[in-house]
Design an enzyme around this catalytic site. Structure first.
Site, PDB file in Angstrom:
ATOM      1  NE  ARG A  64      53.849  39.415 -55.049  1.00 45.45           N
ATOM      2  CZ  ARG A  64      54.225  38.607 -54.052  1.00 45.45           C
ATOM      3  NH1 ARG A  64      53.361  38.258 -53.128  1.00 45.45           N
ATOM      4  NH2 ARG A  64      55.466  38.188 -53.969  1.00 45.45           N
ATOM      5  NE  ARG A  84      54.228  33.007 -58.726  1.00 46.74           N
ATOM      6  CZ  ARG A  84      54.738  33.420 -57.567  1.00 46.74           C
ATOM      7  NH1 ARG A  84      55.744  32.744 -57.015  1.00 46.74           N
ATOM      8  NH2 ARG A  84      54.253  34.485 -56.968  1.00 46.74           N
ATOM      9  NE  ARG A 115      47.801  31.750 -52.303  1.00 46.34           N
ATOM     10  CZ  ARG A 115      48.897  31.013 -52.251  1.00 46.34           C
ATOM     11  NH1 ARG A 115      50.087  31.616 -52.307  1.00 46.34           N
ATOM     12  NH2 ARG A 115      48.840  29.719 -52.108  1.00 46.34           N
ATOM     13  CB  SER A 122      56.121  26.575 -51.395  1.00 39.61           C
ATOM     14  OG  SER A 122      56.692  26.875 -50.161  1.00 39.61           O
ATOM     15  CD  GLU A 147      57.285  30.231 -53.333  1.00 32.34           C
ATOM     16  OE1 GLU A 147      57.802  31.169 -52.679  1.00 32.34           O
ATOM     17  OE2 GLU A 147      56.226  29.668 -53.001  1.00 32.34           O
TER      18      GLU A 147
END
Length: 432
Positions: A278, A392, A263, A353, A350
């Site tokens: 991130r 994560r 990303r 999802s 998070e």
RNA sequence: GGAGUGAUGGCCGAGCGGUUUAAGGCGCACGCCUGCUAAGCGUGAGGGUCCAAAAGGCCCGCCUGGGUUCGAAUCCCAGUCACUCCGCCA
């Protein structure tokens, strides 16, 4: 992609949905205007085409019989030009309509809570005990990782720049252990079939799952080959069945895939800039389902439960939230996030999802099924969810299982994958 | 990197300017027939549009996009993808 026929039938529903999430509801009216005009032109064009087909057929016979058809030919030529002109207009209208349609989000399920951003997400349940205001504050994963010498951010930056990481020794093994544990649980106990798919895909695949054309800036694109790096294995896995008509007996399909995710994090400057939260590349175990329309919401609940179970196995406190309208994103009609507790940051972050995309992706990617062999094809519903994000998860393990002496206990479920290692300590690791 | 071949319905596969409304086959479903099954016969299964809906009509559809023609699955151009052989390579 929305169905123009549904918009025609119930424009208020779509107008309201757009309004609720801060979009421009007049786009619906623009589409409907174009639609009326388009259909009018199609009717006119079709009449002319019918005429042309019929006359051309007759001309063929006359020519064979030796008659002179030059006059009629010339006349038909004019009809042909008229048809071409109409087709140009129709194509233009359709292109305009499509460019609006393909950028409109999937309408939200009735149960989605209102709200602008993640602040308005609705907490559904929590699991595990959370210690608020501990003293001293537990260490952040990036500090722990560097102290234990299992994560190296400096050298990662040297090689690849910011927002990258290097794992080393027991850290690298821990990442691998977590991924393998997730895959084993989902394949052996939750009924998913493992998929290992390409992490470079063509733009059609990204269009199918909804990343393109709207979110190009979030993606990494290869310079010379028109391939893109996937932001999630949802892309290759959901597109496995693009253009297919599935049999009723095949459904539901449950896939689990492990892949790197890339990303660009455009627009995220300054947010979570340290650590693993991130980054430009991380690894993720992804759950993907193809279901009938009537079972998809039920299947979403099961998917969330499957993701929760592996997090419970890691003994990490977490909560599940129902994502509100403003935070719902483009493709989901209903979405749950699972958020693990970060004791260092004293907040939930998070880690998964899970979305029901209903027929939104299926329509874009052309994924259909037949209820019975004689019936017409219908679009399937597609679902996807992290089960879980591996990087994560590693953060969750380090931060939640750290001990006052600076060591980290390895959760029981991971120990078989760690070659018997039960905790990470500086001394122990240095000896290895 | 070099050379070649190909892309047609759920699948296989013919057709290479006008009886193709896309032959034929397979698989599937339904109906008929039949003690039962098989066989046989019939029907059906893409998208758009018209009609309030159904029935039905019409148009589109042979990888995508252009072009030639009264008429294109068929001819021409460009692109995409797949496969085969050679070379290189983990």
């Amino acid at each position: 992609m929305l169905d123009i026929k549904l918009i025609r039938q119930n424009p208020d529903l779509f107008r309201n949905d757009l309004q609720n999430r801060g979009g421009d509801p007049s786009q619906i009216d623009r589409i409907l205007e174009q639609d009326v005009k388009r259909r009018e032109l199609i009717t006119r064009g079709d009449d002319l085409k019918q005429q042309r087909n019929q006359v051309s057929k007759e001309l063929g016979q006359k020519k064979k019989a030796g008659e002179d058809i030059s006059e009629a030919s010339a006349q038909m030529r004019k009809v042909g030009e008229e048809i071409d002109a109409l087709d140009v207009q129709i194509n233009q209208l359709e292109a305009d309509q499509k460019s609006i349609l393909e950028c409109l989000p999937n309408p939200a399920h009735d149960s989605v809570p209102p709200g602008k951003d993640d602040q308005a997400n609705l907490q559904i349940r929590t699991w595990g005990a959370v210690e608020t205001r501990p003293d001293p504050l537990p260490k952040a994963h990036f500090d722990l990782g560097e102290e234990l010498d299992i994560i190296d951010f400096k050298r990662a930056a040297k090689v690849s720049g910011s927002r990258f990481w290097v794992m080393k020794g027991a850290g690298a093994r821990l990442e691998r252990a977590i991924a393998t544990y997730f895959l084993d649980q989902h394949t052996l106990h939750h009924g998913y079939t493992e998929i290992l798919a390409p992490s470079l895909v063509q733009k059609e695949a990204l269009y199918g799952t909804g990343q393109l054309p709207r979110f190009e800036e979030d993606l990494f694109k290869c310079q010379d080959s028109s391939l893109y790096l996937i932001p999630t294995s949802e892309v290759p896995i959901t597109n496995l069945h693009a253009g297919e008509i599935l049999e009723m007996e095949q459904l539901p399909i449950h896939y689990v895939g492990y892949s790197p995710c890339y990303r660009s994090e455009a627009g995220a400057a300054g947010r979570d800039s340290r650590g693993l939260i991130r980054v430009h590349q991380f690894h993720k175990v992804e759950l993907v389902k193809f279901t009938t329309p009537e079972t998809s919401f039920e299947e979403l609940e099961k998917m969330v439960a499957d993701a929760e179970k592996v997090l419970q196995g890691l003994e990490i406190p977490y909560r599940v939230v129902k994502v509100c309208l403003g935070d719902l994103g483009f493709t989901a009609a209903l979405k749950y996030d699972i958020e693990f507790w970060s004791p260092a940051q004293q907040r939930y972050i998070e880690i998964s999802s899970c979305s029901n995309c209903t027929d939104f992706q299926a329509r874009r990617a052309g994924i259909r099924f037949r209820r019975a062999p004689k019936s017409g094809p219908e679009f399937v519903h597609t679902l996807n969810g992290s089960g879980l994000a591996v990087g994560r998860s590693l953060v969750a393990v380090l931060e939640n299982h750290q001990q006052p002496d600076g060591s980290v206990n390895i959760p029981k479920v991971l120990q078989p994958y760690m070659g018997g290692l039960t905790s990470l300590t500086r001394a122990q690791l240095a000896a290895k």
